[in-house]
Design a protein around this motif. Structure first.
Motif, PDB file in Angstrom:
ATOM      1  N   VAL A   1       0.843  -1.201   0.000  1.00 44.02           N
ATOM      2  CA  VAL A   1       0.000   0.000   0.000  1.00 44.02           C
ATOM      3  C   VAL A   1       0.879   1.252   0.000  1.00 44.02           C
ATOM      4  N   PHE A   2       1.912   1.267   0.839  1.00 42.81           N
ATOM      5  CA  PHE A   2       2.822   2.419   0.885  1.00 42.81           C
ATOM      6  C   PHE A   2       3.451   2.662  -0.481  1.00 42.81           C
ATOM      7  N   ARG A   3       3.967   1.613  -1.094  1.00 45.59           N
ATOM      8  CA  ARG A   3       4.600   1.765  -2.419  1.00 45.59           C
ATOM      9  C   ARG A   3       3.584   2.243  -3.452  1.00 45.59           C
ATOM     10  N   ALA A   4       2.349   1.746  -3.373  1.00 50.49           N
ATOM     11  CA  ALA A   4       1.319   2.152  -4.339  1.00 50.49           C
ATOM     12  C   ALA A   4       0.985   3.637  -4.197  1.00 50.49           C
ATOM     13  N   PHE A   5       0.930   4.153  -2.959  1.00 45.52           N
ATOM     14  CA  PHE A   5       0.682   5.594  -2.770  1.00 45.52           C
ATOM     15  C   PHE A   5       1.788   6.410  -3.423  1.00 45.52           C
ATOM     16  N   ARG A   6       3.024   6.049  -3.173  1.00 42.22           N
ATOM     17  CA  ARG A   6       4.152   6.810  -3.746  1.00 42.22           C
ATOM     18  C   ARG A   6       4.129   6.748  -5.276  1.00 42.22           C
ATOM     19  N   LYS A   7       3.915   5.550  -5.820  1.00 38.09           N
ATOM     20  CA  LYS A   7       3.934   5.355  -7.272  1.00 38.09           C
ATOM     21  C   LYS A   7       2.791   6.129  -7.940  1.00 38.09           C
ATOM     22  N   ARG A   8       1.595   5.994  -7.403  1.00 39.54           N
ATOM     23  CA  ARG A   8       0.442   6.641  -8.039  1.00 39.54           C
ATOM     24  C   ARG A   8       0.461   8.149  -7.875  1.00 39.54           C
ATOM     25  N   ALA A   9       0.936   8.627  -6.737  1.00 38.96           N
ATOM     26  CA  ALA A   9       1.050  10.080  -6.561  1.00 38.96           C
ATOM     27  C   ALA A   9       2.014  10.648  -7.597  1.00 38.96           C
ATOM     28  N   LYS A  10       3.119   9.948  -7.820  1.00 37.07           N
ATOM     29  CA  LYS A  10       4.105  10.398  -8.812  1.00 37.07           C
ATOM     30  C   LYS A  10       3.513  10.331 -10.218  1.00 37.07           C
ATOM     31  N   GLU A  11       2.861   9.216 -10.542  1.00 41.80           N
ATOM     32  CA  GLU A  11       2.258   9.053 -11.872  1.00 41.80           C
ATOM     33  C   GLU A  11       1.221  10.136 -12.152  1.00 41.80           C
ATOM     34  N   ARG A  12       0.454  10.490 -11.141  1.00 45.28           N
ATOM     35  CA  ARG A  12      -0.633  11.467 -11.300  1.00 45.28           C
ATOM     36  C   ARG A  12      -0.163  12.900 -11.108  1.00 45.28           C
ATOM     37  N   GLY A  13       1.077  13.072 -10.719  1.00 51.29           N
ATOM     38  CA  GLY A  13       1.589  14.419 -10.502  1.00 51.29           C
ATOM     39  C   GLY A  13       0.961  15.108  -9.309  1.00 51.29           C
ATOM     40  N   VAL A  67      -6.937  -0.954   4.369  1.00 49.79           N
ATOM     41  CA  VAL A  67      -6.710  -0.342   3.056  1.00 49.79           C
ATOM     42  C   VAL A  67      -6.023  -1.348   2.136  1.00 49.79           C
ATOM     43  N   THR A  68      -6.467  -1.357   0.892  1.00 52.79           N
ATOM     44  CA  THR A  68      -5.813  -2.179  -0.130  1.00 52.79           C
ATOM     45  C   THR A  68      -5.322  -1.256  -1.241  1.00 52.79           C
ATOM     46  N   VAL A  69      -4.572  -1.826  -2.150  1.00 56.46           N
ATOM     47  CA  VAL A  69      -4.081  -1.059  -3.297  1.00 56.46           C
ATOM     48  C   VAL A  69      -5.254  -0.474  -4.093  1.00 56.46           C
ATOM     49  N   ASP A  70      -6.375  -1.164  -4.090  1.00 58.38           N
ATOM     50  CA  ASP A  70      -7.554  -0.673  -4.816  1.00 58.38           C
ATOM     51  C   ASP A  70      -8.121   0.612  -4.218  1.00 58.38           C
ATOM     52  N   ASP A  71      -7.789   0.931  -2.970  1.00 59.45           N
ATOM     53  CA  ASP A  71      -8.289   2.147  -2.307  1.00 59.45           C
ATOM     54  C   ASP A  71      -7.391   3.362  -2.542  1.00 59.45           C
ATOM     55  N   VAL A  72      -6.213   3.150  -3.075  1.00 57.04           N
ATOM     56  CA  VAL A  72      -5.196   4.205  -3.121  1.00 57.04           C
ATOM     57  C   VAL A  72      -5.652   5.415  -3.927  1.00 57.04           C
ATOM     58  N   ASN A  73      -6.202   5.207  -5.111  1.00 51.59           N
ATOM     59  CA  ASN A  73      -6.624   6.364  -5.927  1.00 51.59           C
ATOM     60  C   ASN A  73      -7.705   7.180  -5.232  1.00 51.59           C
ATOM     61  N   ARG A  74      -8.649   6.506  -4.607  1.00 53.25           N
ATOM     62  CA  ARG A  74      -9.744   7.210  -3.914  1.00 53.25           C
ATOM     63  C   ARG A  74      -9.201   8.052  -2.758  1.00 53.25           C
ATOM     64  N   ILE A  75      -8.269   7.494  -1.996  1.00 50.67           N
ATOM     65  CA  ILE A  75      -7.699   8.232  -0.872  1.00 50.67           C
ATOM     66  C   ILE A  75      -6.837   9.395  -1.382  1.00 50.67           C
ATOM     67  N   LEU A  76      -6.105   9.169  -2.444  1.00 49.55           N
ATOM     68  CA  LEU A  76      -5.337  10.265  -3.041  1.00 49.55           C
ATOM     69  C   LEU A  76      -6.258  11.401  -3.480  1.00 49.55           C
ATOM     70  N   ASP A  77      -7.398  11.037  -4.077  1.00 47.07           N
ATOM     71  CA  ASP A  77      -8.369  12.069  -4.486  1.00 47.07           C
ATOM     72  C   ASP A  77      -8.826  12.879  -3.281  1.00 47.07           C
ATOM     73  N   LEU A  78      -9.162  12.199  -2.190  1.00 48.63           N
ATOM     74  CA  LEU A  78      -9.642  12.896  -0.991  1.00 48.63           C
ATOM     75  C   LEU A  78      -8.551  13.771  -0.385  1.00 48.63           C
ATOM     76  N   ALA A  79      -7.330  13.264  -0.363  1.00 43.96           N
ATOM     77  CA  ALA A  79      -6.219  14.003   0.250  1.00 43.96           C
ATOM     78  C   ALA A  79      -5.812  15.208  -0.591  1.00 43.96           C
ATOM     79  N   SER A  80      -6.118  15.189  -1.866  1.00 48.64           N
ATOM     80  CA  SER A  80      -5.709  16.258  -2.768  1.00 48.64           C
ATOM     81  C   SER A  80      -6.681  17.433  -2.793  1.00 48.64           C
ATOM     82  N   GLN A  81      -7.844  17.260  -2.191  1.00 48.42           N
ATOM     83  CA  GLN A  81      -8.882  18.302  -2.259  1.00 48.42           C
ATOM     84  C   GLN A  81      -8.501  19.506  -1.423  1.00 48.42           C
TER      85      GLN A  81
END
Ligand code: FES
Length: 85
Positions: free
Chosen positions: A28-40, A71-85
């Motif tokens: 999960v930690f690695r997925a947050f870092r990877k997806r945050a970077k991919e999404r800018g 939390v699973t890897v499937d939740d990462v995008n949703r949490i990133l969306d919430l944290a970015s608001q």
């Protein structure tokens, strides 16, 4: 100036009971870092110590916001969306 946005992922190796550390939390930690970077997404992703919900890991917290449990890897995008608001 606005505070830096952030997400904390517990990977605590608590002894004497259930704990978040394990492959699921690291994944999960690695997925947050990877997806945050991919999404800018400009957000700090950090490892954290125990949040007090050890039986419900992996546990994640948005700084200044809610906790998320199991939390699973499937939740990462949703949490990133919430944290970015
Ligand atoms: S070890 Fe993660 S919440 Fe306690």
């Amino acid at each position: 100036m606005a505070a830096k946005k952030g997400i904390l992922v517990c990977i605590n190796p608590r002894s004497g009971g259930p704990a978040c550390i394990g492959e699921a939390s690291r994944e999960v930690f690695r997925a947050f870092r990877k997806r945050a970077k991919e999404r800018g997404v400009d957000i700090q992703i950090d490892r954290n110590v125990c949040m007090g919900y050890c039986s419900h890991g992996p546990n994640v917290k948005i700084l200044g916001g809610p906790f998320f449990h199991e939390v699973t890897v499937d939740d990462v995008n949703r949490i990133l969306d919430l944290a970015s608001q």
